[in-house]
Design a protein around this motif. Structure first.
Motif, PDB file in Angstrom:
ATOM      1  N   GLU A 170       0.840  -1.193   0.000  1.00  0.00           N
ATOM      2  CA  GLU A 170       0.000   0.000   0.000  1.00  0.00           C
ATOM      3  C   GLU A 170       0.879   1.249   0.000  1.00  0.00           C
ATOM      4  O   GLU A 170       0.595   2.221  -0.706  1.00  0.00           O
ATOM      5  N   THR A 187       2.241   1.640  -3.491  1.00  0.00           N
ATOM      6  CA  THR A 187       1.233   2.074  -4.435  1.00  0.00           C
ATOM      7  C   THR A 187       0.890   3.538  -4.229  1.00  0.00           C
ATOM      8  O   THR A 187       0.735   4.289  -5.184  1.00  0.00           O
ATOM      9  N   SER A 188       0.782   3.936  -2.965  1.00  0.00           N
ATOM     10  CA  SER A 188       0.370   5.313  -2.723  1.00  0.00           C
ATOM     11  C   SER A 188       1.467   6.296  -3.092  1.00  0.00           C
ATOM     12  O   SER A 188       1.186   7.467  -3.304  1.00  0.00           O
ATOM     13  N   ASN A 231       4.035   5.639   5.843  1.00  0.00           N
ATOM     14  CA  ASN A 231       3.144   6.487   5.051  1.00  0.00           C
ATOM     15  C   ASN A 231       3.911   7.679   4.489  1.00  0.00           C
ATOM     16  O   ASN A 231       3.341   8.697   4.164  1.00  0.00           O
ATOM     17  N   ILE A 232       5.206   7.525   4.408  1.00  0.00           N
ATOM     18  CA  ILE A 232       6.043   8.618   3.931  1.00  0.00           C
ATOM     19  C   ILE A 232       5.800   8.819   2.440  1.00  0.00           C
ATOM     20  O   ILE A 232       5.698   7.868   1.679  1.00  0.00           O
ATOM     21  N   ASP A 233       5.700  10.055   2.063  1.00  0.00           N
ATOM     22  CA  ASP A 233       5.565  10.356   0.651  1.00  0.00           C
ATOM     23  C   ASP A 233       6.976  10.507   0.082  1.00  0.00           C
ATOM     24  O   ASP A 233       7.645  11.503   0.320  1.00  0.00           O
ATOM     25  N   LYS A 273      13.757   8.999   8.973  1.00  0.00           N
ATOM     26  CA  LYS A 273      12.724   9.757   9.640  1.00  0.00           C
ATOM     27  C   LYS A 273      13.338  10.394  10.863  1.00  0.00           C
ATOM     28  O   LYS A 273      14.115   9.763  11.566  1.00  0.00           O
ATOM     29  N   GLN A 309      10.144  14.621   8.234  1.00  0.00           N
ATOM     30  CA  GLN A 309       9.816  14.944   9.616  1.00  0.00           C
ATOM     31  C   GLN A 309       8.475  14.401  10.032  1.00  0.00           C
ATOM     32  O   GLN A 309       8.318  13.947  11.152  1.00  0.00           O
ATOM     33  N   ASP A 310       7.522  14.437   9.138  1.00  0.00           N
ATOM     34  CA  ASP A 310       6.190  14.100   9.630  1.00  0.00           C
ATOM     35  C   ASP A 310       5.612  12.817   9.054  1.00  0.00           C
ATOM     36  O   ASP A 310       4.475  12.510   9.316  1.00  0.00           O
ATOM     37  N   TYR A 337       5.639   8.561   8.681  1.00  0.00           N
ATOM     38  CA  TYR A 337       5.928   7.481   9.606  1.00  0.00           C
ATOM     39  C   TYR A 337       6.563   6.361   8.806  1.00  0.00           C
ATOM     40  O   TYR A 337       6.059   5.983   7.750  1.00  0.00           O
ATOM     41  N   ARG A 390      -3.004   5.629  15.253  1.00  0.00           N
ATOM     42  CA  ARG A 390      -3.236   6.386  14.030  1.00  0.00           C
ATOM     43  C   ARG A 390      -2.042   7.224  13.601  1.00  0.00           C
ATOM     44  O   ARG A 390      -2.200   8.201  12.878  1.00  0.00           O
ATOM     45  N   TRP A 391      -0.849   6.846  13.976  1.00  0.00           N
ATOM     46  CA  TRP A 391       0.309   7.592  13.477  1.00  0.00           C
ATOM     47  C   TRP A 391       0.554   7.306  12.005  1.00  0.00           C
ATOM     48  O   TRP A 391       1.237   8.050  11.326  1.00  0.00           O
ATOM     49  N   TYR A 444      -1.640   7.155   9.723  1.00  0.00           N
ATOM     50  CA  TYR A 444      -2.734   7.649   8.898  1.00  0.00           C
ATOM     51  C   TYR A 444      -2.217   7.945   7.501  1.00  0.00           C
ATOM     52  O   TYR A 444      -1.154   8.500   7.380  1.00  0.00           O
ATOM     53  N   PRO A 445      -2.876   7.587   6.414  1.00  0.00           N
ATOM     54  CA  PRO A 445      -4.222   7.016   6.333  1.00  0.00           C
ATOM     55  C   PRO A 445      -4.274   5.492   6.425  1.00  0.00           C
ATOM     56  O   PRO A 445      -5.334   4.931   6.159  1.00  0.00           O
TER      57      PRO A 445
END
Lengths: 702, 350
Positions: free
Chosen positions: A62, A65-66, A139-141, A167, A274-275, A277, A297-298, A300-301
């Motif tokens: 995921e 993919t994201s 969830n790092i971009d 991170k 920095q922000d 996860y 929920r760290w 998220y999403p």
């Protein structure tokens, strides 16, 4: 080969825009290549272990993919068909998936290096790709990191081969596990990695000086970074792995690149977020904290109620205090779900339970008066009444009978039965696999699962369970990690990983012990040199005595030794004095009487006086020699009376001058013992005599 | 096999949209305004209407409902998706009724008696087949799309009626609608805007930058200063995420504070909300998600700390003075009426 060349040529011709439009690829390594999760991963590969009731590999896919990955190569080795089955059933292999997943299995992969060499051999990647493990939750971009990476490669003509994603999280953060702690020296402007080192609990670290000497004038040494184990690699990385067949892990690679930077001209950069996860579930401690972070929920999403895997019936509702309930959950009267609780579908919980910070899988039954704190229960677990579970992992199908207490960091592997009326001590691991079968399987570890399973079944029938360990109705064996296996440090055996020391006491203790270690380590090379030199000198003198070598030659030999061991002149003299004075002890044992000692020593002094004279020239040398003599006799306090005779002899042989002896006598006393020494009657007399002789000589002179 | 191809293409589009919705809102996905989401949803539903296999209005409604349920489940906090599904369902009902030649469907809520008697029958009636129904429905959806395109402009056009010279206006966070509204007013009038920064996401900073670029005098204040500054404010103009059926708001957190402060100082509170934000739901409570900002500060004790980061506030209708939508200004008590014009009562729960 020709097709490859053609492709490259074409790539050069096409405009940059088109180059960017090439699909982003990723290499996902769905194998850890270690046995940290044994015995759990004996039955299920690590990538499929559930985290928040979703297999870990799904999080990784995921994440990929994201971030816009369009083609993913999943490499599996250990239990590859299970991973394959899982992926084929998941949404990733649906034709509509934006991320095309290719599964590549082989039993021959033994390390990350093997995988990347295979990537190179099969020529799978054409462009920059993302390299992750199958147990990374993030969830790092990374698109910005990717952009920076591409920009660098465009500007610097492919010098940068890898961008590592870190991170920011300060030391002591719970998702930092100590074994993965890294310290990174980087160039602040270009974000280039200059030095990369795992701290491994060391309190002192060494940086090579050359990293500060070239390049820009701003450096950062950072210890507040968490390695997300996500790296953006250029296709060269795979080639470099092929070229250097000894690279096994990414660490090898990073170290190799940094060491050979000047030769090969490759560089590694980093990207700090920095922000986001990002964490890799590398041991159970990480599993525990990542799982809780997920519920909190760290990530998220990627939250439990998002149901990002699109599985039927996986959805759950989210309510206050991060309590998630799946479909058809029943909760008994008086039960409390305090906070951060995730309960899978069709699970029933009895009355008066107390649940906090826990994840409970699907189809579990939990009895009355159960206390769960930081419990990670997977699917189909049965827990009877009056059970207490603290910070433990309970795998699929396990049964916990009445009044069992699991203390911290216990693990119940698949289908284990525990109890009733038992308290498992901290850190107990119970498995249906007998630890001994482990050793026998060692060699065929990478054989197919079916064989292995059949194997183990035979074994379990043969051996009886120990009721003292698992309770009267229990089924399972206490798992002890066998220490003999593998080349890895003992860390690798520890399921829970190193626990951070929260209490200052143990911290300071370990610090102290490490410091002492460090000291011995840093001092030891010198000592070794000096010792070796001393032995050599002893040998030389011995030979000189036996073979009647001329003293000049001895001096020559000692001089050459001096250079060989890099010893200062002062030390040479002290060691020489020491060796000579200890010579009788060396030859005839330490049980000598003072008389015997002086009897054997005095002729020796006479023989070697030219050697002494060669080294003792300046006034300071005399004093050094005397202090060496004093030191020796302080150690050999039974022979203190011999000291006068030695000094006398040396004076007579004109090795030592009277002025020096007098000066030493008057000033040299530094501690009680040497003062004691100076009160020795013989010595007093000798000094008296010296003084008189001096007076006489001076009178004579007048 | 063009049909199968089309269908595959359609499912692919829907899947992609769902995935986007799931990732939306946070850093990872493409960040969009709700207006854009509404347009995309409608466009997708038009595609469904055009490409899915259906023979009667009933079939089509069933398909739309099914897809709609999936879309709303993908991101429950994005209500515009659900709203658009309801609008399309309403359109289908209307078109069906028109094809049958009766206009009674549109004003059926007029009498309680009619509601009671006709309820069961209407569903069966949708089985009838009409040749032009598809074209008509698509035409109507196109009209809806044009309406959506113009909403922000329509709202902004009313700005001069509400903003006067030398007024001090407060807003909170960032809203594209409010931004357009203020910018439109700034073409003719001079006024001062105070923006509450709306920590921890601080969308207010972006809003303030955009406003000052349009040469509007702008001040950013901390959220804590809202009450203190309120006494100087002539008007509060805010945006919202959703307008609920009772006339309340589900808006970015901090809005309730602003609304209470405004009520205390008797400052009028104006809400700029396009019609597509009207939702038939009545929601209380908050949606929580933490954010990485607190990470750095409290890390050593983080394992013992729970960080909650509510994203939305519920603002009760009695604190709101006026709604400005693309069809004009309305009082909160009138919202229910608008709602019944937009959505068919039978569709309220998807």
């Amino acid at each position: 080969m020709s097709s490859r060349g053609g492709k490259q040529k074409k790539g050069n011709v096409t405009s940059e825009q088109e180059e960017e439009e090439q699909p982003l690829q990723a290499v996902l390594v769905a194998d850890s290549f270690n046995r940290r999760f044994f015995p759990i991963s004996k039955d299920q590969p690590r990538a499929l272990l559930p985290l928040g009731n979703v297999a870990m590999i799904d999080y990784t896919l995921e994440f990929l993919t994201s971030t816009g990955v369009q083609e993913t190569f999943v490499f599996c080795c250990w239990m590859s068909n299970k991973i394959k089955d899982h992926l084929l059933k998941s949404k990733w292999c649906r034709p509509t998936s934006p991320n095309v997943v290719h599964i590549i299995t082989s039993d021959l992969y033994r390390s990350l290096g093997d995988v990347l060499r295979d990537v190179d051999a099969k020529n799978l990647v054409r462009n920059d790709f993302i390299l992750v493990y199958g147990d990374v939750v993030s969830n790092i971009d990374v698109s910005q990191a990717l952009q920076e990476h591409r920009h660098r490669r465009k500007v610097d003509k492919n010098i940068s081969v890898m961008t590592m994603v870190f991170k920011e999280s300060s030391p002591g953060h719970k998702t930092r596990c100590e074994e993965d702690d890294v310290i990174v020296a980087m160039d602040s402007k270009s974000k280039r990695v200059l030095h990369y080192q795992k701290t491994q609990g060391l309190k002192k670290l060494q940086f090579p000086m050359n990293i500060f000497q070239h390049g820009s004038d701003e450096f950062e040494i950072r210890h507040d970074l968490l390695d997300c184990h996500i790296s953006i690699c250029s296709p060269q990385v795979a080639e470099l792995f092929t070229d250097n067949f000894d690279y096994q892990t990414r660490n090898d690679f990073v170290r190799g690149i940094l060491v050979n930077e000047e030769i090969l001209g490759n560089q590694i950069h980093l990207y700090v977020t920095q922000d986001g996860y990002g964490a890799r579930v590398s041991n159970l401690q990480m599993y525990d904290s990542v799982s809780l972070d997920m519920v909190r929920r760290w990530v998220y999403p990627l939250t439990p109620e998002a149901n990002f895997t699109d599985q039927q019936g996986q959805g759950c509702t989210h309510s206050r205090h991060n309590v998630y309930r799946g479909a058809e959950v029943s909760l008994g009267h008086g039960s409390q779900m305090e906070e951060n609780v995730l309960i899978g579908r069709d699970t029933s919980i009895g009355a008066n339970c107390h649940i906090s910070n826990s994840v409970i899988g699907n189809n579990c039954t939990i009895g009355d008066n159960v206390v769960l704190d930081r419990a990670h229960m997977w699917n189909n677990v049965h827990v009877s009444s009056n059970v207490e579970i603290h910070q433990s992992v309970v795998c699929d199908g396990a049964v916990v009978k009445e009044a069992v207490r699991l203390n911290k960091q216990c693990v119940l592997a698949y289908n284990v039965v525990i109890g009733p009326n038992l308290s498992l001590p901290e850190g107990t691991v119970v498995s249906m696999h007998h630890p001994e079968e482990e050793e026998e399987d060692d060699d065929d570890e990478f054989l197919s699962d079916d064989q292995e399973v059949g194997h183990s079944k035979d074994k379990t029938r043969q051996k009886a369970f120990n009721p003292a360990e698992v309770g009267p109705e229990g089924k399972g064996y206490i798992w002890k990690a066998s220490m003999n296996d593998t080349e890895d440090e003992e860390l690798a055996q520890c399921l829970w990983g190193l626990v951070l020391n929260p209490d200052p006491e143990s911290d300071s203790e370990s610090e102290a012990s490490e410091e002492s270690q460090d000291r011995s380590r840093s001092v030891s090379p010198e000592i070794d040199d000096v010792n070796a030199f001393q032995l050599e000198v002893l040998g030389t003198l011995q030979r000189g005595l036996e073979e009647n070598i001329v003293c000049d030659n001895l001096v020559l030999e000692i001089n050459s030794l001096k250079y060989a061991y890099n010893i200062t002149l002062k030390e040479v003299m002290q060691i020489l004095t020491r060796v000579v004075l200890e010579y009788p002890f060396q030859q005839q044992g330490t049980q000598l009487t003072t008389l015997q000692y002086t009897g054997s020593l005095l002729p020796l002094l006479k023989t070697w006086s030219p050697v002494f004279k060669n080294y003792i020239k300046r006034a300071q040398d005399h004093l050094d020699c005397l202090s060496a003599v004093e030191e020796l006799f302080l150690e050999q306090d039974t022979h203190q009376t011999a000291m006068v005779k030695v000094l006398m002899k040396m004076y007579q042989l004109e090795i030592l001058e009277e002025e020096a002896i007098l000066k030493w006598f008057s000033t040299g006393a530094t501690n009680d013992k040497s003062r004691q020494l100076r009160k020795n009657q013989g010595l007093q007399k000798f000094i008296q005599w010296l003084k008189e002789a001096e007076d006489e000589s001076s009178e004579e002179g007048e | 096999m063009p049909g199968a191809d089309k269908e595959a293409d359609l499912t692919e589009r829907i899947e992609a949209f769902l995935a986007d919705l799931k990732r939306g809102g946070c850093g990872t996905g493409p960040i969009r305004g709700s207006g854009e989401t509404a347009r995309e949803t409608t466009a997708l539903l038009r595609k469904v209407t055009a490409q899915a296999r259906w023979s009667s209005a009933g079939d089509l409604m069933e398909i739309i409902r099914k897809e709609g349920r999936r879309m709303t489940a993908a991101q429950p906090s994005e209500t515009t998706v659900g709203n658009m599904v309801l609008r399309v369902l309403k359109i289908i009902r209307e078109e069906y009724a028109r094809s049958r030649g009766s206009s009674e469907e549109t004003d059926q809520q007029e009498s309680l008696h009619k509601l009671l008697t006709s309820g069961g029958l209407s569903e069966e009636n949708f089985r009838q087949h009409f040749v032009h129904l598809k074209a008509n429905v698509i035409e109507a959806i196109n009209e809806l799309l044009t309406e959506l395109e113009g909403t922000t402009d329509n709202i902004a056009m009313q700005a001069l009626e509400h903003i006067h010279s030398n007024e001090v206006i407060m807003t909170v966070g960032r809203s594209r609608t409010v931004e357009a509204f203020l910018k439109d007013a700034a073409r003719k009038r001079k006024f001062h805007v105070i923006v509450a920064e709306c920590a921890p996401f601080c969308q207010g900073h972006e809003m303030a930058t955009n406003l000052s670029k349009a040469s509007i005098e702008t001040t950013v204040i901390a959220d804590a200063a809202i009450f203190a500054v309120m006494s100087r404010v002539n008007k509060v103009i805010i945006g919202t995420q959703t307008v609920l059926a009772n006339g309340g708001l589900r808006a970015v957190n901090g809005t309730h504070t602003v609304a209470l402060a405004a009520r205390h100082h008797s400052t009028p509170l104006i809400v700029c909300a396009p019609m597509f934000k009207l939702s038939p739901q009545v929601l209380y409570g908050q949606f929580l998600r933490p954010h990485g900002l607190v990470f750095a500060l409290t890390c050593t004790i983080l394992s013992k700390v729970n960080v909650h980061c509510p994203v939305f506030d519920y603002v009760p209708p009695e604190l709101i003075t006026l709604f400005i939508s693309n069809i004009g200004g309305n009082a909160p008590s009138y919202i229910y009426r608008l709602m019944s014009e937009l959505y068919h009562p039978e569709d309220h729960d998807l």
